[in-house]
Scaffold this motif. Structure first.
Motif: not given
Length: 339
Positions: A47, A51-52, A70, A72, A74-75, A77, A79, A99, A115-116
């Motif tokens: 992105s 961030g993604w 996908v 994340d 920042a973490t 993680q 998905y 995201g 999306n989440q």
């Protein structure tokens, strides 16, 4: 993709995807990302706000390219986007600042967003379709759909509404990227040359109304290849049919080899040829490039008429990592309008 003073790239090494951060003093950090169960994955995009990340990998039960993923950033993680249709293949090729991922499912027959909150959802299209790029705000996707004649034609979705982009009769086409603001798209059109009996691929761009423009080089010749990335102010990057990186600089009005452009405009030379311009970002003052072949991050000031001092540039070798990110955008001056 690049964000502010910190520059980020999604890359692919020999074992799995990685996301690279290059800070303002050129410290390099590399974060390898693995899929569920530690499977290797392929990074396809990041992105605009870094961030993604978008990727795909062979999760249990998936086939072909595997399942869209996908990340994340920042973490860390990861998905899974899931699947649609009968074929468990759903690679993700782009992701927005929020995201929202996009790609194709069911063996490249269903374009989708994910999306989440809502999970994976098919994008409407009259026939089979696939998506390759998404705007920063997630409202616009680009790719291609099949016409009633069965040919592939560049397409765009805006807030879920589908439309074909302009293409000459009997030309195949595909939009591979969209500008961060979603206004423009870029990719290629292809045609059959009855003189050489070969299919030719021409770098192409589309504006907000879907009108097609083809590009020319400094001497007015056709540009064979495709665009992979573009900025909101109309700077394009990609690869030509000879496997060399190309750029369209709106301040010049024609397409050049990246290495020729860097040398003529800024006095920069590289030890190895640039094979592809995979990403370009304009921060309002400078252009930032992720290059394949020379393995470099390059930053140069935009729209200069004189060759500046070397201290005005930032070059950073990304080692043996194959920088593999992508986006695209607009046009100006000496491109050919196609009616």
């Amino acid at each position: 993709s690049n964000s502010g003073a910190v520059n980020h790239f999604c890359v692919n090494a020999t074992s799995t995807a990685a996301f690279v951060t290059l800070d303002s003093v050129l410290n390099l950090s590399r974060t390898p990302i693995y899929g569920p169960g530690g499977i290797p994955i392929t990074a396809t995009g990041m992105s605009g706000n870094a961030g993604w990340g978008a990727a795909y990998g062979l999760t249990p039960g998936s086939v072909g390219l595997g399942e869209g993923l996908v990340v994340d950033l920042a973490t860390g993680q990861v998905y899974q986007v899931g699947h649609l249709g009968l074929v468990n293949q759903s690679p993700a090729f782009g992701v927005s600042n929020g995201g929202v991922a996009t790609g194709d499912a069911d063996g490249a027959r269903l374009a989708y967003t994910h999306n989440q909150t809502s999970g994976i959802q098919a994008l409407s299209a009259p026939n089979a379709a696939f998506s390759r790029g998404i705007s920063d705000d997630g409202s616009t996707q680009v790719g291609a759909g099949l016409t009633t004649l069965g040919s592939s034609q560049a397409s765009r979705w805006v807030h879920g509404s589908f439309s074909f982009l302009d293409a000459p009769h009997l030309f195949a086409s595909r939009a591979d990227t969209t500008s961060p603001d979603g206004q423009d798209a870029a990719g290629f059109v292809s045609r059959f040359n009855f003189s050489t009996f070969e299919t030719e691929q021409l770098a192409a761009g589309w504006n907000s109304s879907g009108s097609l423009s083809l590009f020319t080089d400094e001497f007015g010749g056709d540009v064979f290849g495709q665009w992979l990335t573009l900025t909101d102010n109309g700077f394009y990057g990609g690869q030509n049919s000879d496997g060399l990186g190309i750029v369209y600089d709106p301040s010049l009005g024609y397409t050049s080899l990246f290495d020729d452009w860097a040398q003529s405009q800024y006095g920069l030379t590289f030890g190895t040829p640039t094979r592809s311009v995979n990403d370009v970002f304009f921060d309002g003052t400078n252009y930032h490039f992720a290059l394949e072949g020379s393995g470099r991050y390059v930053q140069v000031p935009a729209n200069l008429t004189a060759v500046p001092e070397p201290s005005s540039f930032v070059l950073f070798a990304v080692g043996t990592l194959a920088v593999a990110a992508g986006r695209l955008r607009r046009r100006s001056l000496q491109r050919k309008r196609v009616s």
